[in-house]
Design an enzyme around this catalytic site. Structure first.
Site, short mmCIF file in Angstrom:
data_model
loop_
_atom_site.label_atom_id
_atom_site.label_comp_id
_atom_site.label_asym_id
_atom_site.label_seq_id
_atom_site.Cartn_x
_atom_site.Cartn_y
_atom_site.Cartn_z
N ASP A 98 0.74 -1.26 0.05
CA ASP A 98 -0.01 0.05 0.06
C ASP A 98 0.74 1.15 -0.22
OD1 ASP A 98 -2.97 -0.90 1.02
OD2 ASP A 98 -1.70 -2.06 1.69
N THR B 295 -6.67 -4.90 0.58
CA THR B 295 -5.76 -5.33 1.32
C THR B 295 -5.81 -6.43 2.42
OG1 THR B 295 -5.03 -2.82 1.22
CG2 THR B 295 -3.95 -4.15 3.09
#
Length: 308
Positions: A51, A122
């Site tokens: 990320d 995620t």
């Protein structure tokens, strides 16, 4: 007007190359084995090294080439010098060969807002559900999502060791969407795709009210929109706050470019001005076809509970 002269098409061509680089970073982090997982607000709201690196790569690459853009990314990162190897300055030439839709030909850089989700899905990424993961770059003008790029880093990952991993889907309203084969769910079938890790009673009540033949519970908004355009699901139903503007901006464009529709649970279009609140607090309802069928089945109790 030749698209190579228009800000929008140059930006889309750059974002395509940047998204491909992002996919490589996502795969590299997994291959290196250290995900660097951090909990943000709770156990289902995670951030990984991927990320962080991908957001730095996308935002820095686009800001260097288009310094007047407004770029809004999901991750709250400290400003630091970005490693040169994260910078991508290429442009996808095939996109520059396409005509820019006339309504966007005079857009200036400073008129555009870019919404970035460096790693959509995620939680699934950390659990090895790699086909749920996407990289999202959405482009908005006057509050409307008009161009989008979705990279799937692990597209094809179950096709064997020799398969080419990853693909990039892109679209511009008025031009079309590219990089996939459009397919519809068989007529009369009602297959709902909804959240895997953020469910609650509202979500469940709304899904049940659709009288589905099947319910798919998967991660990532980008992934769910791809299910709609590839004939795996007929409606994406998420009757809850939680989804953000960077989750929906790019996928919405791809869906709208092929005749689909994405709104909140009340039927309101989503706004993407730079000052808009980030949360899609009235949920998401999206379909490739038959939007009214699903919208008419949203229970009043659900609508009353979700304030735009």
């Amino acid at each position: 007007m030749a698209s190579s002269n228009t800000v929008l098409m140059r930006l889309v061509a750059s974002a395509y190359s940047v998204a491909q680089k992002a996919g490589m970073i996502v795969r590299r982090v997994i291959a290196e084995g250290d995900l660097g997982i951090v909990e943000k607000t709770c156990a289902t709201d995670l951030q990984t090294k991927a990320d962080r690196l991908v957001q730095m790569s996308i935002c820095s690459s686009l800001a260097r080439k288009f310094p007047k853009l407004t770029i809004i990314g999901e991750e709250d990162l400290p400003s630091e010098e970005v490693d040169q190897e994260l910078i991508e300055d290429g442009q996808w030439e095939e996109i520059l060969k396409q005509p820019c839709p006339s309504q966007y030909s005079a857009i200036k850089e400073e008129d555009l807002v870019v919404w970035v989700d460096p790693l959509d899905g995620t939680k699934e990424y950390t659990e090895g559900l790699l086909d749920n993961v996407t990289v999202l770059i959405g482009i908005a003008y006057e509050g409307k999502a008009i161009a989008g790029i979705i990279n799937q880093p692990y597209y094809n990952y179950e096709a064997g060791p020799d398969a080419v991993l990853g693909r990039t889907i892109w679209g511009v309203l008025g031009l079309g969407a590219f990089g996939f084969q459009l397919k519809e769910v068989p007529a009369g079938k009602h297959i709902i795709t909804t959240t895997r890790s953020h469910s609650n009673k509202l979500v469940t009540d709304c899904v049940t009210a659709m009288n589905p033949d099947d319910v798919l519970r998967v991660g990532g908004a980008g992934n769910k929109i791809i299910q709609l355009i590839e004939g795996k699901a007929s409606a994406y139903v998420f009757a809850s706050p939680g989804c953000k503007k960077w989750d929906t901006c790019a996928p919405e464009v791809i869906l709208h470019a092929v005749g689909g529709k994405l709104t909140d649970i009340h039927g309101n279009v989503l706004q993407y001005h730079k000052d808009v609140k980030h949360m899609n607090s009235a949920g998401v309802l999206a379909t490739l076809r038959n939007y009214d069928y699903y919208a008419s089945r949203v229970p009043e109790s659900v609508k009353n509970a979700l304030v735009p």
